[in-house]
Motif scaffolding. Structure first.
Motif, mmCIF file in Angstrom:
data_model
loop_
_atom_site.group_PDB
_atom_site.id
_atom_site.type_symbol
_atom_site.label_atom_id
_atom_site.label_comp_id
_atom_site.label_asym_id
_atom_site.label_seq_id
_atom_site.Cartn_x
_atom_site.Cartn_y
_atom_site.Cartn_z
ATOM 1 N N LYS A 149 0.337 -1.216 -0.165
ATOM 2 C CA LYS A 149 0.304 0.008 -0.354
ATOM 3 C C LYS A 149 0.912 1.237 -0.236
ATOM 4 O O LYS A 149 0.541 2.438 -0.558
ATOM 5 N N ALA A 152 2.726 1.406 -3.558
ATOM 6 C CA ALA A 152 1.260 2.110 -4.631
ATOM 7 C C ALA A 152 1.592 3.819 -4.444
ATOM 8 O O ALA A 152 1.971 4.424 -5.022
ATOM 9 N N SER A 158 -0.824 1.397 -8.563
ATOM 10 C CA SER A 158 -2.320 0.626 -7.872
ATOM 11 C C SER A 158 -1.558 -0.389 -7.048
ATOM 12 O O SER A 158 -0.068 -0.626 -7.330
ATOM 13 N N GLU A 159 -2.485 -0.817 -6.114
ATOM 14 C CA GLU A 159 -1.703 -2.140 -5.639
ATOM 15 C C GLU A 159 -1.235 -3.479 -6.242
ATOM 16 O O GLU A 159 -0.405 -3.977 -6.304
ATOM 17 N N LYS A 160 -2.605 -3.217 -7.404
ATOM 18 C CA LYS A 160 -1.663 -4.858 -8.153
ATOM 19 C C LYS A 160 -0.354 -4.410 -9.587
ATOM 20 O O LYS A 160 0.015 -5.383 -8.973
#
Length: 184
Positions: A149, A152, A158-160
Motif C-alpha cells: 500500500k 503504491a 495501483s496496489e495490483k
C-alpha cells in the motif's frame, strides 16, 4: 441532546445498544489519537490499517466487552494491535529466512557457504537488468520493508501494479540466482 455532548460512558451504553451515531462519535473522538500513537510505532500506512481494525473490532464486539473507561480501553486495544502486528511481522521474516536457507541447503551446491558480498553483488547485478520500476518496487519492499500500500502511494501505482512488479522481480531474481549458484 446530540451525541457530541454525551460523555464517553453514555456513548458506550448507546454503542452496546447498537447505536451507529454513538459509534461514529467515538470514532471521531478517538481515531486521530489512536492513529497518532500507532503511526509513531509502525508508520502511517500500517497505523491506518491497525486503527481501522481496532474500530471494526469495537463495533463487532460491542455487546461482548465491558468498557469502564473508553479512553483507556482504546489505548490498550491499539497497543495490543501494534504488538500483534510486530509479532506477525517477525514471524513472517523468520519464515522467509527459513525458506531461503532451506532452498540453499537443497540446491546442488547446498554444502557450499555463499559469500554474502558475492550474493549481494549478484542480486544488485540482477536488479540492474530489471526494468527500473520493478527494481525500485523490489528495493522498497525488501530493503526498506515498505508494505504494498505504501509503495503504491509513493510511486503513484495501483496496489495490483506493485504486486505485479514484485512477482516479476522475485521470479527473475530466483531464476537468475539459481544460475549464479550453479556457476560457482
Amino acid at each position: 441532546m446530540g451525541v457530541k455532548e454525551l460523555t464517553d460512558k453514555q456513548l458506550v451504553v448507546l454503542l452496546q445498544e447498537g447505536n451507529i451515531m454513538a459509534y461514529e462519535e467515538i470514532y471521531q473522538r478517538y481515531w486521530y489519537k489512536s492513529f497518532t500513537w500507532a503511526s509513531h510505532q509502525v508508520g502511517a500506512a500500517d497505523a491506518e490499517e491497525l486503527v481501522q481494525e481496532l474500530f471494526l473490532s469495537l463495533w463487532n464486539r460491542r455487546t461482548e466487552v465491558v468498557i469502564k473507561r473508553l479512553d483507556l480501553y482504546l489505548a490498550v486495544a491499539i497497543k495490543n494491535q501494534v504488538y500483534t502486528f510486530f509479532k506477525s511481522q517477525l514471524s513472517y521474516r523468520k519464515y522467509q529466512e527459513y525458506l531461503l536457507f532451506k532452498e540453499l541447503e537443497e540446491s546442488p551446491d547446498g554444502n557450499q557457504i555463499l559469500n554474502f558480498k558475492e550474493l549481494t553483488s549478484a542480486i544488485e547485478k540482477a536488479l540492474s537488468r530489471l526494468p527500473e520500476k520493478s527494481a525500485e518496487v523490489f528495493r522498497l519492499s525488501r530493503y526498506e520493508n515498505q508494505p504494498v500500500k505504501e509503495i503504491a502511494k509513493h510511486l503513484n501505482l495501483s496496489e495490483k501494479a506493485v504486486e505485479y512488479h514484485l512477482t516479476k522481480s522475485l521470479k527473475f531474481l530466483k531464476d537468475t540466482l539459481k544460475s549464479y549458484q550453479s556457476e560457482n
